[in-house]
Design a protein around this motif. Structure first.
Motif, mmCIF file in Angstrom:
data_model
loop_
_atom_site.group_PDB
_atom_site.id
_atom_site.type_symbol
_atom_site.label_atom_id
_atom_site.label_comp_id
_atom_site.label_asym_id
_atom_site.label_seq_id
_atom_site.Cartn_x
_atom_site.Cartn_y
_atom_site.Cartn_z
ATOM 1 N N LEU A 179 9.801 1.919 -12.541
ATOM 2 C CA LEU A 179 9.853 2.437 -11.169
ATOM 3 C C LEU A 179 10.831 1.641 -10.320
ATOM 4 N N PHE A 180 10.866 0.316 -10.539
ATOM 5 C CA PHE A 180 11.693 -0.547 -9.704
ATOM 6 C C PHE A 180 13.130 -0.673 -10.210
ATOM 7 N N LEU A 181 13.353 -0.656 -11.515
ATOM 8 C CA LEU A 181 14.655 -1.012 -12.070
ATOM 9 C C LEU A 181 15.465 0.173 -12.579
ATOM 10 N N ILE A 217 0.836 -1.201 0.000
ATOM 11 C CA ILE A 217 0.000 0.000 0.000
ATOM 12 C C ILE A 217 0.873 1.254 0.000
ATOM 13 N N GLY A 218 1.969 1.219 0.762
ATOM 14 C CA GLY A 218 2.873 2.365 0.793
ATOM 15 C C GLY A 218 3.464 2.666 -0.574
ATOM 16 N N LEU A 219 3.826 1.625 -1.333
ATOM 17 C CA LEU A 219 4.375 1.840 -2.671
ATOM 18 C C LEU A 219 3.313 2.380 -3.626
ATOM 19 N N LEU A 220 2.057 1.927 -3.465
ATOM 20 C CA LEU A 220 0.972 2.485 -4.272
ATOM 21 C C LEU A 220 0.828 3.982 -4.028
ATOM 22 N N LEU A 221 0.802 4.371 -2.743
ATOM 23 C CA LEU A 221 0.653 5.793 -2.403
ATOM 24 C C LEU A 221 1.878 6.602 -2.817
ATOM 25 N N LEU A 222 3.059 5.970 -2.760
ATOM 26 C CA LEU A 222 4.277 6.665 -3.182
ATOM 27 C C LEU A 222 4.224 7.007 -4.663
ATOM 28 N N ALA A 223 3.777 6.043 -5.476
ATOM 29 C CA ALA A 223 3.642 6.321 -6.912
ATOM 30 C C ALA A 223 2.627 7.433 -7.161
ATOM 31 N N GLY A 224 1.554 7.459 -6.346
ATOM 32 C CA GLY A 224 0.567 8.523 -6.484
ATOM 33 C C GLY A 224 1.119 9.879 -6.097
ATOM 34 N N SER A 225 1.891 9.929 -5.030
ATOM 35 C CA SER A 225 2.459 11.203 -4.580
ATOM 36 C C SER A 225 3.466 11.753 -5.579
ATOM 37 N N HIS A 268 6.870 6.323 3.620
ATOM 38 C CA HIS A 268 8.097 5.853 4.274
ATOM 39 C C HIS A 268 7.775 5.048 5.530
ATOM 40 N N GLU A 269 6.821 5.529 6.331
ATOM 41 C CA GLU A 269 6.454 4.807 7.553
ATOM 42 C C GLU A 269 5.783 3.465 7.243
ATOM 43 N N LEU A 270 5.058 3.376 6.138
ATOM 44 C CA LEU A 270 4.383 2.125 5.783
ATOM 45 C C LEU A 270 5.359 1.066 5.298
ATOM 46 N N VAL A 271 6.391 1.467 4.565
ATOM 47 C CA VAL A 271 7.294 0.472 3.975
ATOM 48 C C VAL A 271 8.446 0.080 4.900
ATOM 49 N N MET A 272 8.786 0.903 5.893
ATOM 50 C CA MET A 272 9.978 0.649 6.698
ATOM 51 C C MET A 272 9.945 -0.663 7.482
ATOM 52 N N PRO A 273 8.830 -1.041 8.152
ATOM 53 C CA PRO A 273 8.859 -2.319 8.892
ATOM 54 C C PRO A 273 9.187 -3.516 8.007
ATOM 55 N N HIS A 274 8.595 -3.577 6.810
ATOM 56 C CA HIS A 274 8.899 -4.690 5.906
ATOM 57 C C HIS A 274 10.312 -4.571 5.348
ATOM 58 N N MET A 275 10.772 -3.354 5.107
ATOM 59 C CA MET A 275 12.120 -3.171 4.586
ATOM 60 C C MET A 275 13.171 -3.640 5.597
ATOM 61 N N ILE A 276 12.933 -3.349 6.878
ATOM 62 C CA ILE A 276 13.873 -3.789 7.923
ATOM 63 C C ILE A 276 13.881 -5.308 8.021
ATOM 64 N N GLN A 277 12.691 -5.932 7.922
ATOM 65 C CA GLN A 277 12.645 -7.398 7.915
ATOM 66 C C GLN A 277 13.396 -7.966 6.719
ATOM 67 N N ARG A 278 13.254 -7.333 5.588
ATOM 68 C CA ARG A 278 13.923 -7.824 4.379
ATOM 69 C C ARG A 278 15.434 -7.657 4.457
ATOM 70 N N HIS A 289 12.988 3.628 -2.620
ATOM 71 C CA HIS A 289 12.030 2.894 -1.802
ATOM 72 C C HIS A 289 11.442 1.697 -2.541
ATOM 73 N N TYR A 290 11.254 1.807 -3.857
ATOM 74 C CA TYR A 290 10.679 0.694 -4.611
ATOM 75 C C TYR A 290 11.589 -0.531 -4.542
ATOM 76 N N LYS A 291 12.844 -0.348 -4.938
ATOM 77 C CA LYS A 291 13.783 -1.463 -4.987
ATOM 78 C C LYS A 291 14.104 -1.998 -3.598
#
Length: 444
Positions: free
Chosen positions: A48-50, A29-37, A360-370, A57-59
Motif C-alpha cells: 500500500l505504501f511503496l 485512523i484515516g489511513l485505516l479507513l482509507l484501506a477499508g474504503s 482525506h480530511e483526517l490525514v491532511m492536517p498531519h500531511m501539511i505538518q509533514r 495518501h499512504y506515502k
C-alpha cells in the motif's frame, strides 16, 4: 519489489519512541479507513505504501515504518493498572474508549419510531476468554456484541459486548431480557417500539418495557410457560392459518407458515386480529410489521463488513477497535447524509465517496505538518502534491535544467543551473551573491 516486514521493534534498532500527536493519530485512523474504503484489507501494508500505483495518501501521510510502529505499539489503556482492573472487568484493555464511543453514539442521534435489538459476531480466532461459537454465522467464531440499531437507517445506537459469566458470580437467568433492558435505557419514556427475535422476547420483558412507555414486537419460543396450548404447533391446523390470544396489555399470534412449522409472535403494540387479505399467504399484520422492522442490526453488520478496516491480528482489543471505527464511520455517514441529502444523491456508491472524503480530511492536517519537514524525498513530495498539498518543489543538485539568467540582456546567452534561493529564478554568478541570491532580492 517490497522490503520484508521488519520484526524487530524500535528498541532493538537503538531508536527511542517518538510520542504520537493528535494529528498523527487522526492520520493513522484515516489511513485505516482509507484501506477499508478501498477493500484493501488483504493487501500487504508495504505494498500500500511503496507500490507506485497505490493511492498517494499512504506515502504522503507517513512512512511505512512509522505506520507499522504505531500499529505494533497501539494500546487503549494504562498497562500499569490493567491487572487490577482485570479482576472486575474482562474488557479492561478496551473498556475506557468503548464507553466513550457508546456514549457519543447515543448522544449524537435521535432514532426513528422503530429500533431493532440483535447480535453481531465480530470475526476473531485468537486467544480471548470470551470468544463465542455461533454456527449460524458465516465466521463461526468471534466476539459477540449486542446492538440496538435504528430500523430505518441502521444507525448503531447502543451496544453491549458479551463477556460471559463474571468470575464468582452465579449463572445469569434470562440473559436476553437483561440485555434488552440495558440497551433500551437511552429510549426509555420515548414511545418507541423494539423489534427482536426469540432469544430476547418474553411476556415479562414486554410488561417491563410498557412501564417505560416502550412497545415490543418479536418472535417467542414455543416452549415458554406463558404460551397457551392452543397456540402451539398443531398438524391439524390449515396452512397459513392464524390463531390469536389477547389480554389487556399484549397480543399473541400463532401463524402456520409451513406444514411442519408454526411461528409465534408477541406484540404489545397491536391489539387486534388484523390479517392482510391481499397477501397470498394471509399473513397477520403483526408478522408483516415484524418483517419490516427486524433487519436493523443485520443490515448494519452487512454495511460495516462491506468497507471494513479490519486486518489480520492476534490481539482482540485491536479487533474491537477496528469494529468501533467501522461502526463510527457508518454512523457518521448516516448523520451527514440526513443533514445533507444532496450529497451525491444519485450515486450508488455515495458511502464510498463519503469515506474517501472523510479519510482525506483526517490525514491532511498531519500531511501539511509533514510537508514542512526538511529532507523529504522527491517521491514523497510528489505524493503530497497529488493529494493537494501546495508547496514549491525545490530541485536538488543536478536536477534543475540549465536556463538563461533572467537578469542578463537578451543578446547574452548565459545559461546556468544556479537559481535564487528566494525567488527561484535562474541567475548567473555575476548577478548573484555568495548565498546565491539575485540582486533584485538583495535590494528588497
Amino acid at each position: 519489489m517490497f522490503k520484508p516486514r521488519r520484526k524487530h521493534i524500535a528498541s532493538a534498532k537503538n531508536k527511542s519512541w517518538k510520542n504520537i500527536s493528535k494529528e498523527e493519530l487522526y492520520a493513522y485512523i484515516g489511513l485505516l479507513l482509507l484501506a477499508g474504503s478501498q477493500k484493501s484489507y488483504d493487501v500487504p501494508i508495504r505494498e500500500l505504501f511503496l507500490d507506485p500505483l497505490s493511492d498517494p495518501h499512504y506515502k504522503a501521510t507517513m512512512s511505512v515504518d512509522r505506520y507499522e510502529e504505531i500499529r505494533r505499539h497501539i494500546r487503549f489503556d494504562d498497562k500499569r493498572t490493567r491487572a487490577l482492573r482485570f479482576e472486575t472487568d474482562k474488557l479492561a484493555p478496551i473498556s475506557y474508549i468503548w464507553n466513550i464511543f457508546i456514549k457519543n453514539c447515543t448522544k449524537l442521534y435521535n432514532p426513528s419510531a422503530n429500533v431493532t435489538v440483535d447480535e453481531q459476531l465480530v470475526p476473531f480466532r485468537g486467544r480471548c476468554k470470551f470468544i463465542q461459537y455461533m454456527p449460524s454465522k458465516p465466521a463461526k467464531y468471534g466476539i459477540k456484541i449486542f446492538w440496538m440499531c435504528d430500523s430505518a437507517c441502521y444507525y448503531g445506537i447502543n451496544g453491549v459486548i458479551y463477556c460471559g459469566k463474571e468470575v464468582g458470580a452465579p449463572a445469569q437467568k434470562d440473559l436476553g431480557s437483561e440485555i434488552v433492558k440495558t440497551l433500551a435505557v437511552p429510549i426509555f419514556s420515548s414511545g418507541r417500539n423494539i423489534t427482536m427475535d426469540n432469544y430476547f422476547t418474553n411476556v415479562e420483558l414486554g410488561n417491563f418495557l410498557l412501564q417505560k412507555d416502550i412497545t415490543l414486537v418479536g418472535t417467542i419460543k414455543a416452549n415458554r410457560r406463558e404460551i397457551p396450548e392452543a397456540l402451539k404447533h398443531n398438524r391439524q391446523r390449515a396452512l397459513y392459518e392464524s390463531v390469536f390470544g389477547f389480554n389487556n396489555k399484549a397480543t399473541l399470534v400463532s401463524y402456520k407458515a409451513k406444514k411442519e412449522k408454526s411461528v409465534i409472535l408477541l406484540s404489545t403494540m397491536h391489539h387486534n386480529c388484523s390479517i392482510d387479505s391481499n397477501d397470498r399467504k394471509l399473513k397477520p399484520e403483526i408478522i408483516l410489521y415484524y418483517n419490516k422492522t427486524k433487519g436493523g442490526v443485520d443490515k448494519m453488520d452487512e454495511m460495516v463488513g462491506e468497507y471494513s478496516c479490519k486486518r489480520q491480528t492476534k490481539r482482540w482489543p485491536v479487533v474491537l477497535f477496528s469494529n468501533m471505527l467501522d461502526v463510527a464511520a457508518l454512523n457518521s455517514f448516516i448523520i451527514y447524509t440526513e443533514n445533507h441529502p444532496e450529497f451525491h444523491a444519485r450515486r450508488k456508491d455515495r458511502r464510498r465517496l463519503f469515506l474517501k472524503d472523510l479519510c482525506h480530511e483526517l490525514v491532511m492536517p498531519h500531511m501539511i505538518q509533514r510537508s514542512d519537514v526538511k529532507g523529504l524525498i522527491k517521491q514523497t513530495k510528489e505524493a503530497m502534491k497529488r493529494c493537494g498539498v501546495q508547496f514549491q518543489m525545490i530541485p536538488g543538485p543536478g536536477e534543475r535544467k540549465r536556463k538563461r539568467c533572467f537578469m542578463c540582456p537578451r543578446n547574452v546567452e548565459r545559461k546556468t543551473e544556479r537559481f535564487c534561493s528566494i525567488c527561484k529564478e535562474n541567475v548567473c554568478k555575476e548577478h548573484s551573491s555568495e548565498k546565491i541570491t539575485c540582486q533584485n532580492c538583495l535590494e528588497d
